[in-house]
Design a protein around this motif. Structure first.
Motif, mmCIF file in Angstrom:
data_model
loop_
_atom_site.group_PDB
_atom_site.id
_atom_site.type_symbol
_atom_site.label_atom_id
_atom_site.label_comp_id
_atom_site.label_asym_id
_atom_site.label_seq_id
_atom_site.Cartn_x
_atom_site.Cartn_y
_atom_site.Cartn_z
ATOM 1 N N LEU A 185 -55.996 33.951 104.926
ATOM 2 C CA LEU A 185 -55.844 32.501 105.004
ATOM 3 C C LEU A 185 -55.344 31.936 103.674
ATOM 4 N N ASP A 186 -55.936 32.407 102.589
ATOM 5 C CA ASP A 186 -55.521 32.003 101.249
ATOM 6 C C ASP A 186 -55.951 33.096 100.281
ATOM 7 N N ALA A 187 -55.873 32.814 98.980
ATOM 8 C CA ALA A 187 -56.174 33.844 97.978
ATOM 9 C C ALA A 187 -57.645 34.255 97.966
ATOM 10 N N LYS A 188 -58.516 33.539 98.665
ATOM 11 C CA LYS A 188 -59.943 33.845 98.594
ATOM 12 C C LYS A 188 -60.590 34.041 99.967
ATOM 13 N N THR A 189 -59.794 33.919 101.054
ATOM 14 C CA THR A 189 -60.408 33.935 102.390
ATOM 15 C C THR A 189 -59.639 34.831 103.354
ATOM 16 N N VAL A 190 -60.363 35.644 104.122
ATOM 17 C CA VAL A 190 -59.817 36.470 105.193
ATOM 18 C C VAL A 190 -60.620 36.166 106.462
ATOM 19 N N LYS A 191 -59.909 35.862 107.542
ATOM 20 C CA LYS A 191 -60.590 35.520 108.788
ATOM 21 C C LYS A 191 -60.461 36.679 109.775
ATOM 22 N N VAL A 192 -61.595 37.048 110.394
ATOM 23 C CA VAL A 192 -61.623 38.137 111.369
ATOM 24 C C VAL A 192 -61.891 37.556 112.748
ATOM 25 N N ASP A 193 -61.421 38.295 113.776
ATOM 26 C CA ASP A 193 -61.686 37.865 115.145
ATOM 27 C C ASP A 193 -63.170 38.088 115.473
ATOM 28 N N PHE A 194 -63.680 37.172 116.293
ATOM 29 C CA PHE A 194 -65.133 37.261 116.577
ATOM 30 C C PHE A 194 -65.348 37.065 118.062
#
Length: 328
Positions: free
Chosen positions: A319-328
Motif C-alpha cells: 500500500l505504501d512504504a510501511k504497509t502491506v495488505k493481505v487477503d482475509f
C-alpha cells in the motif's frame, strides 16, 4: 367471243390476286420475332423478350417466348453478340415449333449489360468520410496524406450499398488497409482493398537530457512535443502525470519519446524492511508486524512478507512504504 374473253381476263386477274395473297394466307397464325439489333439489359440472364419484339395471335405462346432464356448476360459494362442461327438453336432446345416462328434478325443482336461506375474519386471520398467518422483522435490533428485505389468499380444497375470494414485492431494511423464491400440489391458483388496513409499529430512526452537507470524523473527532465503517432509504438506516454514520480528502468537518451516500458514506480519497500501487515474484513481489522522477504516491492505489487511473531510467510500487496495488505 367477247364474253369469253371477258371471263378469261376475269379468271386471270383473280388468279393473280390469289397468288399475291398466298404468302399472307400462309403466314396467318405465325409468331413474329423481330430482333432489336441492339438492346441493354440489367439482369443476369438474357430473355428473348428483352432483345426482340414478339407478336402473334397466340398470346400464351408469345408470353412463353418472352420468358425464354437465350443466354447468360455479359458482365456489367460488357456486351455480346447473338446471331439468328444461335437464337433458332435455343428456341429448338426449348421445344419451340420453328414452323410457327418467323424470326427477323439479319445482322444479329448486340446485347449490352447495363452498369453503374463507382469512380476512384467516389471511393476515395467514401473512405475519407469513414476515417474521419471512426478515428479516436481529434480531427484537427489528423491528416489523410494519401488514399490508394487500384481502379474504378463497375457494378450492375440496382440499389448500391457499401460498407468499409477495417481489419481487427486497426488504429487509424500510418498505412491502414481498409477493405470495402459493395452490394447491389442486398447481394454481395465485389470487395475492393483500399490503403490510406494517415498522419496523427499528438503531444507526447520527450526527454530533454539523458536519464540514467533508476533516476527519478522530474519536470526538468522532460518536455511536451508534437509528433506524428504513425511512426511510434502504441505504448507511448501522452500525459505528464504518468511520468512524474517514476524512475527510468534503464539508461534513456535525450530526445527520446517515453514509453510505458521505459519507466516504473520506484520500489516502496525492499528486503529486510519492517512493515505493518494489515488484514481487514467486515468490521474486523487485524494487524501484525512483518518483514519484507523479497528484493523489492512497488505500490500495488504482491510481495512475500514474514509475520515476526509466528514466523509464517504470507503474501500481500504493497500500500505504501510501511504497509502491506493481505487477503482475509
Amino acid at each position: 367471243m367477247k364474253c369469253y374473253r371477258f371471263f378469261l381476263c376475269l379468271i386471270i386477274c383473280f388468279a393473280i390476286f390469289l397468288t399475291g395473297m398466298l404468302p399472307r394466307l400462309s403466314e396467318a397464325g405465325l409468331i413474329s420475332i423481330h430482333g432489336l439489333g441492339k438492346a441493354e439489359i440489367n439482369t443476369n440472364d438474357i430473355y428473348l423478350g428483352q432483345i426482340a419484339r414478339i407478336r402473334g395471335d397466340d398470346q400464351a405462346l408469345v408470353q412463353r417466348l418472352k420468358r425464354i432464356v437465350i443466354a447468360r448476360a455479359p458482365l456489367p459494362g460488357k456486351s455480346r453478340h447473338l446471331n439468328k442461327n444461335y437464337i433458332r438453336l435455343r428456341l429448338k432446345q426449348k421445344k419451340i415449333d420453328l414452323s410457327q416462328i418467323r424470326l427477323e434478325a439479319p445482322r444479329g443482336i448486340e446485347v449490352i449489360r447495363g452498369f453503374v461506375e463507382i469512380t476512384i474519386d467516389d471511393i476515395k471520398r467514401a473512405v475519407s468520410d469513414f476515417i474521419y467518422a471512426s478515428i479516436p483522435w481529434d480531427r484537427e490533428k489528423v491528416k489523410i496524406r494519401d488514399i490508394r485505389v487500384r481502379d474504378r468499380v463497375i457494378l450492375p444497375k440496382g440499389k448500391i450499398t457499401y460498407s468499409v470494414e477495417p481489419l481487427k485492431n486497426t488504429d487509424f494511423k500510418g498505412s491502414v488497409p481498409l477493405p470495402i464491400r459493395f452490394k447491389v440489391n442486398g447481394r454481395f458483388q465485389k470487395r475492393v482493398l483500399v490503403t490510406a496513409d494517415i498522419e496523427v499529430l499528438a503531444e507526447v512526452i520527450v526527454t530533454k537530457r539523458p536519464l540514467r537507470r533508476h533516476r527519478r524523473i522530474t519536470e526538468d527532465d522532460i518536455e511536451i512535443r508534437e509528433r506524428n503517432l504513425a511512426g511510434l509504438p502504441s505504448n507511448i506516454i501522452l500525459d505528464y502525470e504518468e511520468v512524474l514520480g517514476k524512475r527510468a528502468k534503464r539508461n534513456i537518451g535525450a530526445n527520446r519519446v517515453l514509453r510505458s516500458d521505459l519507466v516504473e514506480f520506484p520500489p516502496l519497500v525492499k528486503r529486510g524492511d519492517m512493515v505493518l501487515i494489515v488484514a481487514e474484513s467486515s468490521g474486523l481489522r487485524i494487524t501484525a508486524l512483518g518483514m519484507v522477504k523479497q528484493r523489492e516491492g512497488r505500490r500495488g505489487e504482491r510481495i512475500r512478507v514474514e509475520n515476526i511473531d509466528s514466523k509464517r510467510s504470507i503474501y500481500g500487496r504493497v500500500l505504501d512504504a510501511k504497509t502491506v495488505k493481505v487477503d482475509f
